[in-house]
Write an enzyme that holds these catalytic residues in place. Structure first.
Site, PDB file in Angstrom:
ATOM      1  N   SER A   1       0.869   6.615   2.407  1.00 12.97           N
ATOM      2  CA  SER A   1       1.547   7.631   3.231  1.00 12.97           C
ATOM      3  C   SER A   1       2.784   8.198   2.539  1.00 12.97           C
ATOM      4  CB  SER A   1       1.999   7.022   4.555  1.00 12.97           C
ATOM      5  OG  SER A   1       0.917   6.437   5.217  1.00 12.97           O
TER       6      SER A   1
ATOM      7  N   GLU B   1      -9.798  -1.658   5.387  1.00 13.78           N
ATOM      8  CA  GLU B   1      -8.587  -1.800   6.209  1.00 13.78           C
ATOM      9  C   GLU B   1      -8.927  -1.675   7.696  1.00 13.78           C
ATOM     10  OE1 GLU B   1      -5.521   1.016   5.211  1.00 13.78           O
ATOM     11  OE2 GLU B   1      -4.023   0.006   6.433  1.00 13.78           O
TER      12      GLU B   1
ATOM     13  N   GLN C   1       0.845  -1.204   0.000  1.00  8.43           N
ATOM     14  CA  GLN C   1       0.000   0.000   0.000  1.00  8.43           C
ATOM     15  C   GLN C   1       0.881   1.254   0.000  1.00  8.43           C
ATOM     16  OE1 GLN C   1      -1.782   1.291   3.747  1.00  8.43           O
ATOM     17  NE2 GLN C   1      -3.761   1.418   2.737  1.00  8.43           N
ATOM     18  N   GLY C   2       0.794   2.056  -1.044  1.00 11.67           N
ATOM     19  CA  GLY C   2       1.573   3.294  -1.147  1.00 11.67           C
ATOM     20  C   GLY C   2       0.678   4.505  -0.955  1.00 11.67           C
TER      21      GLY C   2
HETATM   22  C1  LIG Z   1       3.309  -0.715  11.313  1.00  7.48           C
HETATM   23  C2  LIG Z   1       2.870   0.326  10.334  1.00  7.48           C
HETATM   24  C3  LIG Z   1       2.595  -0.051   9.040  1.00  7.48           C
HETATM   25  C4  LIG Z   1       2.209   0.912   8.112  1.00  7.48           C
HETATM   26  N1  LIG Z   1       1.986   0.489   6.834  1.00  7.48           N
HETATM   27  C5  LIG Z   1       1.673   1.401   5.902  1.00  7.48           C
HETATM   28  C6  LIG Z   1       1.529   0.997   4.541  1.00  7.48           C
HETATM   29  O1  LIG Z   1       1.677  -0.171   4.192  1.00  7.48           O
HETATM   30  N2  LIG Z   1       1.242   1.935   3.637  1.00  7.48           N
HETATM   31  C7  LIG Z   1       1.061   3.233   3.973  1.00  7.48           C
HETATM   32  O2  LIG Z   1       0.755   4.025   3.095  1.00  7.48           O
HETATM   33  N3  LIG Z   1       1.202   3.671   5.257  1.00  7.48           N
HETATM   34  C8  LIG Z   1       1.511   2.773   6.213  1.00  7.48           C
HETATM   35  N4  LIG Z   1       1.689   3.176   7.514  1.00  7.48           N
HETATM   36  C9  LIG Z   1       1.629   4.611   7.818  1.00  7.48           C
HETATM   37  C10 LIG Z   1       0.443   5.021   8.654  1.00  7.48           C
HETATM   38  O3  LIG Z   1      -0.724   4.990   7.905  1.00  7.48           O
HETATM   39  C11 LIG Z   1       0.771   6.434   9.183  1.00  7.48           C
HETATM   40  O4  LIG Z   1       1.863   6.272  10.088  1.00  7.48           O
HETATM   41  C12 LIG Z   1      -0.386   7.069   9.903  1.00  7.48           C
HETATM   42  O5  LIG Z   1      -1.402   7.420   8.986  1.00  7.48           O
HETATM   43  C13 LIG Z   1       0.024   8.323  10.717  1.00  7.48           C
HETATM   44  O6  LIG Z   1       0.674   9.233   9.912  1.00  7.48           O
HETATM   45  P1  LIG Z   1       2.100   9.855  10.325  1.00  7.48           P
HETATM   46  O7  LIG Z   1       2.994   8.693  10.684  1.00  7.48           O
HETATM   47  O8  LIG Z   1       2.544  10.754   9.209  1.00  7.48           O
HETATM   48  O9  LIG Z   1       1.852  10.684  11.640  1.00  7.48           O
HETATM   49  P2  LIG Z   1       1.376  12.203  11.730  1.00  7.48           P
HETATM   50  O10 LIG Z   1       0.287  12.422  10.751  1.00  7.48           O
HETATM   51  O11 LIG Z   1       2.589  13.076  11.655  1.00  7.48           O
HETATM   52  O12 LIG Z   1       0.777  12.259  13.180  1.00  7.48           O
HETATM   53  C14 LIG Z   1       1.576  12.439  14.354  1.00  7.48           C
HETATM   54  C15 LIG Z   1       0.618  12.552  15.545  1.00  7.48           C
HETATM   55  O13 LIG Z   1      -0.229  13.703  15.388  1.00  7.48           O
HETATM   56  C16 LIG Z   1      -1.600  13.318  15.474  1.00  7.48           C
HETATM   57  N5  LIG Z   1      -2.420  14.101  14.555  1.00  7.48           N
HETATM   58  C17 LIG Z   1      -2.099  14.460  13.289  1.00  7.48           C
HETATM   59  N6  LIG Z   1      -3.122  15.153  12.734  1.00  7.48           N
HETATM   60  C18 LIG Z   1      -4.111  15.216  13.663  1.00  7.48           C
HETATM   61  C19 LIG Z   1      -5.411  15.781  13.694  1.00  7.48           C
HETATM   62  N7  LIG Z   1      -5.914  16.436  12.667  1.00  7.48           N
HETATM   63  N8  LIG Z   1      -6.146  15.645  14.829  1.00  7.48           N
HETATM   64  C20 LIG Z   1      -5.655  14.985  15.904  1.00  7.48           C
HETATM   65  N9  LIG Z   1      -4.415  14.437  15.940  1.00  7.48           N
HETATM   66  C21 LIG Z   1      -3.661  14.541  14.833  1.00  7.48           C
HETATM   67  C22 LIG Z   1      -1.613  11.862  15.041  1.00  7.48           C
HETATM   68  O14 LIG Z   1      -2.738  11.172  15.530  1.00  7.48           O
HETATM   69  C23 LIG Z   1      -0.308  11.353  15.680  1.00  7.48           C
HETATM   70  O15 LIG Z   1      -0.491  11.037  17.039  1.00  7.48           O
HETATM   71  C24 LIG Z   1       2.064   2.260   8.479  1.00  7.48           C
HETATM   72  C25 LIG Z   1       2.346   2.644   9.803  1.00  7.48           C
HETATM   73  C26 LIG Z   1       2.747   1.695  10.716  1.00  7.48           C
HETATM   74  C27 LIG Z   1       3.041   2.139  12.116  1.00  7.48           C
END
Ligand SMILES: Cc1cc2nc3c(=O)[nH]c(=O)nc-3n(C[C@H](O)[C@H](O)[C@H](O)COP(=O)(O)OP(=O)(O)OC[C@H]3O[C@@H](n4cnc5c(N)ncnc54)[C@H](O)[C@@H]3O)c2cc1C
Length: 401
Positions: free
Chosen positions: A131, A246, A128-129
């Protein structure tokens, strides 16, 4: 709602149970989790066995290579395979649990014929691409560009946290096809061949020591326009379909696994002497109740989706209840492994120290990611607040993958 099996469902369950007992007796030990090629081979071989026995994609249409049965049979399959301790979908996670279902719901007949049967046969793996470095929770901020060139898109950008990218054949990819449009309206959902020229995968090491996910770099990658799922610039709507699978059903089998683990932990608590503590026993009871309720919530989400599909003639896609499930399940799973660490103490640190080969510490560490992956708990709470409770949207509201 009557949740007991009909005679036909009971027959399906019984046949599956006896097939599983035989297949499990012949199954070899699981591979080293750090060895991706071996993991892929193990997971896809199991998928192939399910396929040959008629248990792959039980609720997918026959034209997609499935059995054409209903959502109840699908839930019975999840329940029974987990109860038997059968291998989890593993490397096939994305293809089987959310890319495949998205193509069932949104793909063209050609896309269904091309992409779905190899998923069910265990021949092709997906990742899944979604993020990007600046587009996680705020997924609509994604910047990977796709520029139309005849019957191809030319894609340039980068993705992060791409689970299973090291062994994937295809990627469900979100790209920006109209940079001038409002951010939710200029996105498209593409099927990216991972062996295309210009695709680079750089694995990322997790705290558990394995490379579960990777960075993905895309340098002028040519993707046929026929690989687009849904209309151009309508990718956000298709993405909501992917995310509801998902969050709503992809972790369902893990609820059954957690119930099984909780039972094993209770037996260990008895032998380790911790069971005499009434406060601790209450925590076991509370968690057991939560996993039961979560399984009922899965059944409710699936039956609501099926009922809505029957009303509209569309496909069964879970609604906002998916976020309630994802939020509560990811937190309950963390509570389970915290409880294990308390009950087993230092015994939880060493494989085999408390009678079984369960990697209690590895599972506890891995559980930390559950409240982040597939959209963080904060994002799920916002969805529940706005879409279920009808509370107003904050001015900076965003949504995640
Ligand atoms: C084990 C694992 C597997 C993953 N696999 C995939 C994958 O296969 N493909 C893929 O595309 N992605 C994948 N991800 C990515 C995942 O979807 C993102 O990590 C997730 O959406 C959070 O985004 P971020 O890491 O950029 O955190 P950020 O968006 O930077 O968030 C940081 C913190 O701020 C909070 N926050 C941000 N915005 C808000 C808001 N508006 N209101 C309240 N709180 C907020 C968040 O809840 C979090 O606590 C994976 C992540 C993990 C941990």
């Amino acid at each position: 709602m009557d949740l007991s099996d009909t005679p036909a469902e009971a027959g399906f369950r019984c046949g599956l149970r006896s097939w599983l007992a035989k297949a499990m007796a012949e199954l070899g030990p699981p591979p080293d989790p750090a060895d991706w090629p071996a993991r892929r081979a193990y997971d896809t071989a199991w998928q192939r066995q399910l396929y040959e026995a008629g248990y792959a994609g039980v609720h997918w249409p026959a034209e997609a290579g499935g059995r054409g049965a209903g959502p109840v049979e699908h839930l019975i399959l999840l329940e029974e395979t987990e109860r038997a301790g059968a291998p989890y979908v593993g490397a096939n996670f994305v293809g089987l649990l959310h890319a495949g279902p998205t193509i069932v719901a949104e793909g063209t007949p050609e896309q269904r014929r091309r992409y779905l049967p190899p998923i069910l046969r265990g021949e092709e793996i997906w990742c899944q691409g979604f993020s990007e470095p600046d587009a996680g929770s705020d997924l609509a901020a994604l910047r990977t560009r796709a520029v139309r060139d005849g019957d191809h898109y030319v894609v340039t950008g980068s993705k992060i946290w791409t689970s299973h990218a090291e062994v994937a054949d295809w990627c469900e990819l979100l790209v920006r096809t109209d940079p001038e449009a409002p951010r939710h309206q200029g996105i498209s959902w593409l099927i990216l061949p991972m062996d295309a020229s210009g695709v680079t995968v750089r694995p990322l090491r997790t705290l558990a020591g394995t490379t579960e996910f990777a960075e993905l770099f895309l340098d002028e990658v040519r993707v046929p326009v026929s690989n687009r799922v849904g209309a151009e610039n309508d990718g956000w709507r298709v993405t909501m379909v992917t995310l509801s699978f998902e969050r709503g059903t992809a972790f369902a089998a893990e609820v059954v696994a957690c119930r099984r683990t909780l039972g094993r932990l209770a037996r260990l608590a008895e032998t380790e002497g911790a069971w005499t503590d009434a406060v601790l026993r209450r925590r076991f009871g509370l968690l057991a109740g939560q996993f039961d309720a979560l399984w009922r919530l899965v059944q409710w989400n699936v039956s609501e989706a099926a009922a809505a599909a029957a009303r509209t003639g569309g496909d069964a896609v879970p609604g906002a209840g998916a976020s309630v499930f994802k939020l509560r399940f990811s937190e309950a799973r963390q509570e389970l492994y915290d409880l294990a660490a308390e009950v087993l103490g230092s015994g939880s640190l060493l494989l085999g120290a408390v009678g079984e080969e369960e990697d209690w510490t590895g599972q506890r560490l891995q559980g930390l990611s559950y409240t982040i992956a597939a959209g963080t708990s904060q994002i799920q709470r916002s969805i529940v607040a706005q879409r279920i409770l009808g509370l107003p949207k904050p001015r900076s509201a965003t949504r995640g993958s």
